[in-house]
Design a protein around this motif. Sequence first.
Motif, PDB file in Angstrom:
ATOM      1  N   MET A   1      -7.582  53.024-138.926  1.00  0.00           N
ATOM      2  CA  MET A   1      -8.519  52.341-138.049  1.00  0.00           C
ATOM      3  C   MET A   1      -7.763  51.880-136.795  1.00  0.00           C
ATOM      4  N   ARG A   2      -8.328  52.180-135.633  1.00  0.00           N
ATOM      5  CA  ARG A   2      -7.672  51.814-134.377  1.00  0.00           C
ATOM      6  C   ARG A   2      -7.686  50.302-134.157  1.00  0.00           C
ATOM      7  N   THR A   3      -6.602  49.811-133.577  1.00  0.00           N
ATOM      8  CA  THR A   3      -6.529  48.405-133.198  1.00  0.00           C
ATOM      9  C   THR A   3      -7.563  48.114-132.122  1.00  0.00           C
ATOM     10  N   LEU A   4      -8.220  46.990-132.245  1.00  0.00           N
ATOM     11  CA  LEU A   4      -9.176  46.525-131.251  1.00  0.00           C
ATOM     12  C   LEU A   4      -8.433  45.640-130.256  1.00  0.00           C
ATOM     13  N   VAL A   5      -8.431  46.030-128.992  1.00  0.00           N
ATOM     14  CA  VAL A   5      -7.790  45.254-127.932  1.00  0.00           C
ATOM     15  C   VAL A   5      -8.898  44.731-127.024  1.00  0.00           C
ATOM     16  N   ILE A   6      -9.015  43.417-126.960  1.00  0.00           N
ATOM     17  CA  ILE A   6     -10.049  42.775-126.144  1.00  0.00           C
ATOM     18  C   ILE A   6      -9.357  42.075-124.983  1.00  0.00           C
ATOM     19  N   VAL A   7      -9.772  42.406-123.776  1.00  0.00           N
ATOM     20  CA  VAL A   7      -9.128  41.879-122.575  1.00  0.00           C
ATOM     21  C   VAL A   7     -10.047  40.865-121.899  1.00  0.00           C
ATOM     22  N   ASP A   8      -9.510  39.678-121.677  1.00  0.00           N
ATOM     23  CA  ASP A   8     -10.194  38.603-120.955  1.00  0.00           C
ATOM     24  C   ASP A   8     -10.099  38.937-119.468  1.00  0.00           C
ATOM     25  N   GLY A   9     -11.117  39.648-118.964  1.00  0.00           N
ATOM     26  CA  GLY A   9     -11.061  40.154-117.602  1.00  0.00           C
ATOM     27  C   GLY A   9     -10.792  39.093-116.554  1.00  0.00           C
ATOM     28  N   ALA A  10     -11.506  37.981-116.595  1.00  0.00           N
ATOM     29  CA  ALA A  10     -11.335  36.935-115.587  1.00  0.00           C
ATOM     30  C   ALA A  10      -9.922  36.371-115.621  1.00  0.00           C
ATOM     31  N   ASN A  11      -9.386  36.184-116.793  1.00  0.00           N
ATOM     32  CA  ASN A  11      -8.054  35.604-116.924  1.00  0.00           C
ATOM     33  C   ASN A  11      -6.977  36.569-116.447  1.00  0.00           C
ATOM     34  N   VAL A  12      -7.093  37.827-116.828  1.00  0.00           N
ATOM     35  CA  VAL A  12      -6.075  38.813-116.430  1.00  0.00           C
ATOM     36  C   VAL A  12      -6.134  39.060-114.929  1.00  0.00           C
ATOM     37  N   VAL A  13      -7.334  39.259-114.385  1.00  0.00           N
ATOM     38  CA  VAL A  13      -7.468  39.469-112.939  1.00  0.00           C
ATOM     39  C   VAL A  13      -6.929  38.255-112.188  1.00  0.00           C
ATOM     40  N   GLY A  14      -7.245  37.067-112.678  1.00  0.00           N
ATOM     41  CA  GLY A  14      -6.810  35.836-112.016  1.00  0.00           C
ATOM     42  C   GLY A  14      -5.333  35.538-112.125  1.00  0.00           C
ATOM     43  N   SER A  15      -4.619  36.294-112.943  1.00  0.00           N
ATOM     44  CA  SER A  15      -3.185  36.028-113.126  1.00  0.00           C
ATOM     45  C   SER A  15      -2.335  36.585-111.994  1.00  0.00           C
ATOM     46  N   VAL A  16      -2.934  37.384-111.109  1.00  0.00           N
ATOM     47  CA  VAL A  16      -2.196  37.968-109.984  1.00  0.00           C
ATOM     48  C   VAL A  16      -2.901  37.570-108.690  1.00  0.00           C
ATOM     49  N   PRO A  17      -2.248  36.769-107.847  1.00  0.00           N
ATOM     50  CA  PRO A  17      -2.888  36.310-106.605  1.00  0.00           C
ATOM     51  C   PRO A  17      -2.882  37.396-105.525  1.00  0.00           C
ATOM     52  N   ASP A  18      -3.753  38.395-105.704  1.00  0.00           N
ATOM     53  CA  ASP A  18      -3.766  39.534-104.781  1.00  0.00           C
ATOM     54  C   ASP A  18      -5.046  39.604-103.957  1.00  0.00           C
ATOM     55  N   GLY A  19      -5.782  38.503-103.889  1.00  0.00           N
ATOM     56  CA  GLY A  19      -7.039  38.482-103.135  1.00  0.00           C
ATOM     57  C   GLY A  19      -8.250  38.868-103.967  1.00  0.00           C
ATOM     58  N   TRP A  20      -8.108  38.895-105.285  1.00  0.00           N
ATOM     59  CA  TRP A  20      -9.196  39.284-106.179  1.00  0.00           C
ATOM     60  C   TRP A  20     -10.471  38.481-105.939  1.00  0.00           C
ATOM     61  N   TRP A  21     -10.337  37.256-105.478  1.00  0.00           N
ATOM     62  CA  TRP A  21     -11.485  36.369-105.300  1.00  0.00           C
ATOM     63  C   TRP A  21     -12.421  36.849-104.194  1.00  0.00           C
ATOM     64  N   ARG A  22     -11.946  37.734-103.322  1.00  0.00           N
ATOM     65  CA  ARG A  22     -12.812  38.278-102.269  1.00  0.00           C
ATOM     66  C   ARG A  22     -13.725  39.389-102.798  1.00  0.00           C
ATOM     67  N   ASP A  23     -13.333  39.994-103.924  1.00  0.00           N
ATOM     68  CA  ASP A  23     -14.113  41.095-104.504  1.00  0.00           C
ATOM     69  C   ASP A  23     -13.892  41.108-106.010  1.00  0.00           C
ATOM     70  N   ARG A  24     -14.552  40.196-106.694  1.00  0.00           N
ATOM     71  CA  ARG A  24     -14.341  40.051-108.138  1.00  0.00           C
ATOM     72  C   ARG A  24     -14.752  41.300-108.904  1.00  0.00           C
TER      73      ARG A  24
END
Length: 128
Positions: A1-24
Motif C-alpha cells: 500500500m502506497r504511503t499517503l503524503v498530505i501537504v499543507d498547501g498554505a503552510n508550505v507555500v508560506g514558508s518561502v517569502p517569494d511573493g506568493w501573497w500576490r498570487d496565492r
Amino acid sequence: MRTLVIVDGANVVGSVPDGWWRDRRGAAERLRDRLAGLAADGIPGWPGPVEMVLVVEGAAKGVESVPGVRVESAPGSGDDRIVELVAEREADRACVVVTADRELCRRVEAYGAECVGPRTVLPPGRRR
C-alpha cells in the motif's frame, strides 16, 4: 500500500517569502506541479510511489488535480480537512503530513501520522 503524503498547501507555500501573497492560486499551482514530480519517486524517508494530496484553502481553492497529485479544496479550515483525511485513511496505511504547523502536527500525530517540514518537498535553493 502506497504511503499517503498530505501537504499543507498554505503552510508550505508560506514558508518561502517569494511573493506568493500576490498570487496565492498561482503559488499553489506551482507547488502542485512540484509535488507531481515527487509522487513517483517519493520523499526522503518514504520511497515512491506515494499518493500525494495537496490541501488548499482560501484564495487557492479551485486548483485542479493533475496526474500524481490530488488537490483537495478545504470547505473551511485547511488544517481541519487535513485532520479529516488522516483520520479517514486505512488504519494500517502509513501517512505523512508536510507542514511546519506544530498544532496541526499534534492533531495528526494523535491519529498515527508523521509530520515533516516544508523543506522535504521544496527544491534546493527555495528552502528556508
